[in-house]
Design an enzyme around this catalytic site. Sequence first.
Site, PDB file in Angstrom:
ATOM      1  N   LEU A  86       0.805  -1.055   0.051  1.00 53.00           N
ATOM      2  CA  LEU A  86       0.119  -0.140   0.108  1.00 53.00           C
ATOM      3  C   LEU A  86       0.855   1.169  -0.047  1.00 53.00           C
ATOM      4  O   LEU A  86       0.474   2.292  -0.497  1.00 53.00           O
ATOM      5  CB  LEU A  86      -1.190   0.026   1.141  1.00 53.00           C
ATOM      6  N   GLY A  87       2.003   1.319   0.479  1.00 53.80           N
ATOM      7  CA  GLY A  87       2.867   2.288   0.807  1.00 53.80           C
ATOM      8  C   GLY A  87       4.133   2.193   1.409  1.00 53.80           C
ATOM      9  O   GLY A  87       4.301   1.004   1.972  1.00 53.80           O
TER      10      GLY A  87
ATOM     11  N   ASP B 298       5.081  13.963  14.683  1.00 54.37           N
ATOM     12  CA  ASP B 298       5.052  13.734  13.378  1.00 54.37           C
ATOM     13  C   ASP B 298       3.826  13.745  12.690  1.00 54.37           C
ATOM     14  O   ASP B 298       3.370  13.291  11.816  1.00 54.37           O
ATOM     15  CB  ASP B 298       5.733  12.301  12.794  1.00 54.37           C
TER      16      ASP B 298
ATOM     17  N   GLY C 291       8.074   5.700   7.311  1.00 55.21           N
ATOM     18  CA  GLY C 291       9.293   6.221   7.646  1.00 55.21           C
ATOM     19  C   GLY C 291      10.002   5.300   8.156  1.00 55.21           C
ATOM     20  O   GLY C 291      11.388   5.077   8.312  1.00 55.21           O
ATOM     21  N   PHE C 292       9.498   4.055   8.917  1.00 57.50           N
ATOM     22  CA  PHE C 292      10.247   2.747   9.416  1.00 57.50           C
ATOM     23  C   PHE C 292       9.910   1.704   8.701  1.00 57.50           C
ATOM     24  O   PHE C 292      10.310   0.626   9.070  1.00 57.50           O
ATOM     25  CB  PHE C 292       9.851   2.801  10.930  1.00 57.50           C
ATOM     26  N   GLY C 293       9.180   1.511   7.657  1.00 57.08           N
ATOM     27  CA  GLY C 293       8.979   0.553   6.854  1.00 57.08           C
ATOM     28  C   GLY C 293       7.804   0.406   5.840  1.00 57.08           C
ATOM     29  O   GLY C 293       7.484   1.621   5.336  1.00 57.08           O
ATOM     30  N   SER C 294       7.415  -0.791   5.253  1.00 58.60           N
ATOM     31  CA  SER C 294       6.626  -0.647   4.478  1.00 58.60           C
ATOM     32  C   SER C 294       5.189  -1.244   4.937  1.00 58.60           C
ATOM     33  O   SER C 294       5.049  -1.866   5.858  1.00 58.60           O
ATOM     34  CB  SER C 294       6.910  -1.749   3.122  1.00 58.60           C
ATOM     35  N   VAL C 295       3.811  -0.955   4.110  1.00 60.92           N
ATOM     36  CA  VAL C 295       2.600  -1.394   4.621  1.00 60.92           C
ATOM     37  C   VAL C 295       2.020  -1.944   3.558  1.00 60.92           C
ATOM     38  O   VAL C 295       2.026  -1.586   2.392  1.00 60.92           O
ATOM     39  CB  VAL C 295       1.751  -0.123   4.873  1.00 60.92           C
TER      40      VAL C 295
END
Length: 820
Positions: A521-522, A638, A525-529
């Site tokens: 999906l995207g 953030d 900042g700390f990984g992929s979804v």
Amino acid sequence: MGGPVKFFFLVIAAAAPLLSAAQHMAKPQALWINNATLHGNSVMRFTLITDLIRGEEEYFAAGFVCATTPKCDVYLFAVFIVFGFYNSSGKFLVLEDASREVIWSANRDRPVRENATLEFTSDGNLVLHDADGSHVWSSGTSGRSVTIMVITENGNLVLSDQREATVWQSFDHPADTMVPGQSLLQGMRLKAYTSPTNWTVDQFYITVLPDGLNAYYAEGTTLPQLYFSFQTKIGKIANDPTRATFMDGSLSFMLGPDRIENITFPVAHSTWPVAQYIRLDKHGYLGLYEWSKGERSTMVYDIMGSLGMDACAYPTVCGAYGVCNGGQCTCPLENNSSTVYFKLVDDRKPNLGCTPFTPVSCQEIQHHKLLTIPNISYFDYSHTALNAASIDDCKQACLKNCSCMLVLFRARECVWVTKVFSLHAIQQENVGFDSPVYLKVQLIPSIFAPNANRKKVMLAATVGAVTTLVLLLIAVTLYIQRRRKYEEKDEEFDFDKLPGTPTRYSFEKLSECTEGFSKKLGEGGFGSVFEGKLGEVRVAVKRLEGARQGKKEFLAEVETIGSIEHINLVRLIGFCAEKSERLLVYEYMPRGSLDRWIYYRYNNAPLDWCTRCRIILDVAKGLCYLHEECRRKIVHLDIKPQNILLDDNFNAKVADFGLCKLIDRDQSKVVTMMRGTPGYLAPEWLTSRITEKVDVYSFGVVIMEILSGRKNIDNSQPEENVQLINLLREKYQNNQLIDLIDKHSDDMVSHQEEVVQMMKLAIWCLQHDSIQRPSMSTVIKVLEGVISIQTFDANSLGFVQENPSTYSVPSQTSILSGPR
């Protein structure tokens, strides 16, 4: 576009309502599903096609076309050319071995999948949804009395009202191609695709100016650089926009009544029938193409070349730092020097460019040097210019500024280049105005050491290298041993003992529910979804990258979100912790992140005023809960549109707590290292002593982005408008806040008084002094009309923090669900 794709005869049944008696016309309340129910095959599926019976010839059609080869797994809704004929029964047959050439597509940055839908709604809007129901594109014609959709003989997809007046047409939104009869109006752009199988917009575009054509190259955040300009010989008169129209055999510029200048092309020479079109390709070439049945599409005429463009003058013809000389690519060499500073990226592909042996380092600015590269022309001189009395002054100014990578001295003007593209070697007989250029390189000690000490330096370097290697081996060994102990200890850690911990899943279970992490999906900042499904519940699984978030951050996110629950905070359903794997399972938010709805990168319809108000209130409620209603204050740190997610009804929820900070109620401030995203950071970050008011500042930035429909820091804007908050200060001082309202939305403009009041709330939140900013509970009272907005002098607005080098987290998106 892609080359020909072979397939068998396609017969379109005459019984189909849109492909028989009225193949080129559709009326509202029509629905097409991208699957085998449509006429076609896996390569192209028709919704509309021109219906003139003129024998075996090219036709224009609209429908779903395969966006990848050889596997068709994603599609574009597009207008394309296809060769075929109508038989005596009125059925359309596509010629065997025929392909298609796409001339326009809806939101080409976002292909759709099987079972995506195209709907011509009852209120006259043409809407494209992906298979998961997510909005991809719409014509934005809802409520404008559209009664018919047609595809014209020259490939224009048109929505018309009952008086047959055009309400929307694809010709007003060109892609990379023009067909005969199509015009580019002043300000319109042709934008190149990245490659035949990558349909995202490339960095090249060409646009019509009042007196001609200009072509530009813009990579990333760099300013557009001019690489081609055609000025008409006759002058423009009147105020009507200049129009460039492609007709068979010419490109005509209409500069006023009876003032037309033509660029004439050669006539078609391929076997009849033949299709002609103009296309801007991925290398920046503007060419006339011909395509006929059974043949590949080929460029038959170089339009820019015919107007004097040298083949070596294109920005990327030889890649970064590459020198183009008579069509050959080499690396730059210093005049009268045998020292080599650059090497080819790929020895077998010189056109990919060169890279320096030693990268330029700002920490070693005293060891920078400018190479004199003779007989060189650079395609753009307008990037950065400074006044300099001499060449030496120009060079010294470049050496003192790390961002300057190449410098030229032209007509008593010092021209800086911050990112070096291809260099153009020119013949010595033409040397003069365009020679030389000065190219910055990084020296190493062995180059600038005196000859007498060269051997000592080399010996010291060798000993140092061997010592470093031994220490590195020791360090790696110790790291591996420590890592093994850490993983063993981590396996023993009982996550279930955490208070309020959500469900713990195995890595195998989450891999299965995401189909092997295949539906991305995207990237955050700390990984992929990834999209997944637990039973019948759709979820978003965030897979953390160990190098970018360790155990501490992981526990912070699990403990924080696991122990809180609020309608305006994204709910954490579960987590996984196995060895080095860290995963978080969130509720799925079908409309994705807020940024995709306010920056207009996906051709989505603009949000109305009420929806924007509701989103702002939802975010305020979520932050208020974190700041004032939890046992310990939770500062998000953030807040930005990428971390605000939307459900089906555009209800907003705050997401991504990977950077959050807990503050005890008896603490007024905490000291922490700088973290967050450039453009959203409050001024007090410079002291590293922060309170929950840093979130209030970020919230103020987000309000302005929602109301203006643009990013806070937008390098595509003119220099004076790059920073939205600085522009807000100026407009507030001049009582011109109306100028900042999002002009994409008529509804926003009609509520301009309320929008201006909301901007004043943003100004309150953006105060330089954090004490002057309101609490989030006060913000909610203002939004609900309980209290009034305090007013401040515009000079009290906080300044923008935008240097990413000082932040602990890269400036990347953090999304839990929804495509980006």
